[in-house]
Design an enzyme around this catalytic site. Structure first.
Site, PDB file in Angstrom:
ATOM      1  CG  HIS A  89      -1.699   4.413   6.871  1.00  0.00           C
ATOM      2  ND1 HIS A  89      -1.908   3.371   7.740  1.00  0.00           N
ATOM      3  CD2 HIS A  89      -1.000   3.892   5.834  1.00  0.00           C
ATOM      4  CE1 HIS A  89      -1.354   2.269   7.259  1.00  0.00           C
ATOM      5  NE2 HIS A  89      -0.812   2.558   6.096  1.00  0.00           N
TER       6      HIS A  89
ATOM      7  CG  ASP B   1       2.536   1.644   7.605  1.00  0.00           C
ATOM      8  OD1 ASP B   1       2.015   2.728   7.319  1.00  0.00           O
ATOM      9  OD2 ASP B   1       2.210   0.569   7.067  1.00  0.00           O
TER      10      ASP B   1
ATOM     11  CG  ASP C  96      -0.314  -0.189   2.521  1.00  0.00           C
ATOM     12  OD1 ASP C  96       0.641  -0.981   2.611  1.00  0.00           O
ATOM     13  OD2 ASP C  96      -0.754   0.442   3.509  1.00  0.00           O
ATOM     14  CG  HIS C  97       3.099   2.519   2.629  1.00  0.00           C
ATOM     15  ND1 HIS C  97       2.957   3.748   3.237  1.00  0.00           N
ATOM     16  CD2 HIS C  97       2.364   1.644   3.367  1.00  0.00           C
ATOM     17  CE1 HIS C  97       2.183   3.623   4.303  1.00  0.00           C
ATOM     18  NE2 HIS C  97       1.810   2.359   4.409  1.00  0.00           N
TER      19      HIS C  97
END
Length: 294
Positions: free
Chosen positions: A255, A197, A60-61
């Protein structure tokens, strides 16, 4: 804000993607899947990019990196583009860069991040990275301008300094017995911090310290604090507390896990943690202005 979801996109939130316009720099941060299309909606072109910063190689990054690199080459961007990413993720970067066949037309400078410290330095900014607390190698980024001096017109006039002499005083630090400190005041450079994260750790506080604009992950709410700790993520309350401790001026929470449907709950938790500065709950394709100089 090109994308503001976490691992699972929703109808309203795409995978991560953030673009920072900073003077001559155009920095794309964490291009998740779909970033190329989100750039189109935001009115951004490949020519706007000068740097790409990847915090870590979770999909997702980073899955959008393949399309972004190919688009840079397809559009024959006329200037070099620099990529910063965790050095331990070099195999993932290589696979994404060469995911399919295309014609390379642009010089992509690879500058992998191996340890905490400065990753890029120019006359008007320094880009540093700090390792965060996540199951895979992850770095947060901090862009900071050097401190300067703000000239005070009344004091310059009283000292009889004007015109080209002002530049000479700024350059030399003293002119005709007048010191720069006597006719100016300290002006802190602006700071942008980008922290994805991570569990709470010292690096969060160090990256965020004094940030004018702090983009900070807040994947979970307090009711799922145990899950956040297990997965290496922050709650909105932890993010608000970190921003308060850091003295951040403007906090952007992003996020978000797909399990939550009410963004107002994230704001409420960050405020309950004591953050009183400007606060934005990120939404896809919204623009946030870096605060004016202090």
């Amino acid at each position: 804000m090109l994308g503001t979801a976490s691992q699972v996109p929703t109808r309203l939130r795409a995978h991560n993607g953030y673009f920072l316009r900073w003077d001559r720099e155009g920095i794309l941060l964490d291009p998740g899947e779909g970033t190329q299309r989100q750039m189109l909606h935001a009115g951004l072109a490949a020519h706007d990019l000068t740097r790409i910063c990847v915090t870590h190689f979770h999909g997702d990054h980073s899955l959008g990196l393949a399309g972004i690199i190919q688009r840079i080459n397809l559009d024959a961007v006329p200037h070099p583009v620099t990529a910063h990413y965790p050095a331990s993720g070099q195999p993932f970067f290589d696979r994404l860069r060469l995911a399919t066949a295309y014609r390379e037309t642009v010089r992509l400078r690879e500058e992998p991040v191996e340890r905490d410290g400065i990753v890029a330095k120019a006359l008007d900014f320094t880009l540093t990275a700090r390792r965060l607390a996540h199951p895979v190698d992850t770095f947060g980024y901090r862009l900071a301008e050097p401190d300067g001096r703000r000239m005070l017109p009344d004091r310059l006039k009283a000292a009889g300094i004007s015109g080209p002499d002002v530049s000479r005083l700024q350059r030399d630090g003293e002119l005709n017995g007048v010191r720069l400190e006597e006719v100016s005041e300290h002006r802190p450079g602006q700071v942008f911090a980008f922290i994805m994260d991570t569990g709470m750790c010292d690096a969060v506080h160090e990256l965020a310290k004094g940030a004018d604009l702090l983009v900070l992950e807040s994947t979970f709410l307090a009711q799922d604090a145990a899950l956040a700790a297990e997965a290496g993520h922050l709650t909105a309350g932890q993010a608000g507390e970190a921003a308060r401790r850091a003295g951040a001026r403007h906090l952007v929470l992003t996020h978000f896990s797909q399990r939550y449907t009410d963004p107002a709950l994230f704001e409420a938790e960050a405020r309950a943690a004591g953050f009183t500065g400007e606060l934005t709950i990120a939404e896809d394709l919204t623009r946030v202005t870096v605060p004016r100089r202090r």
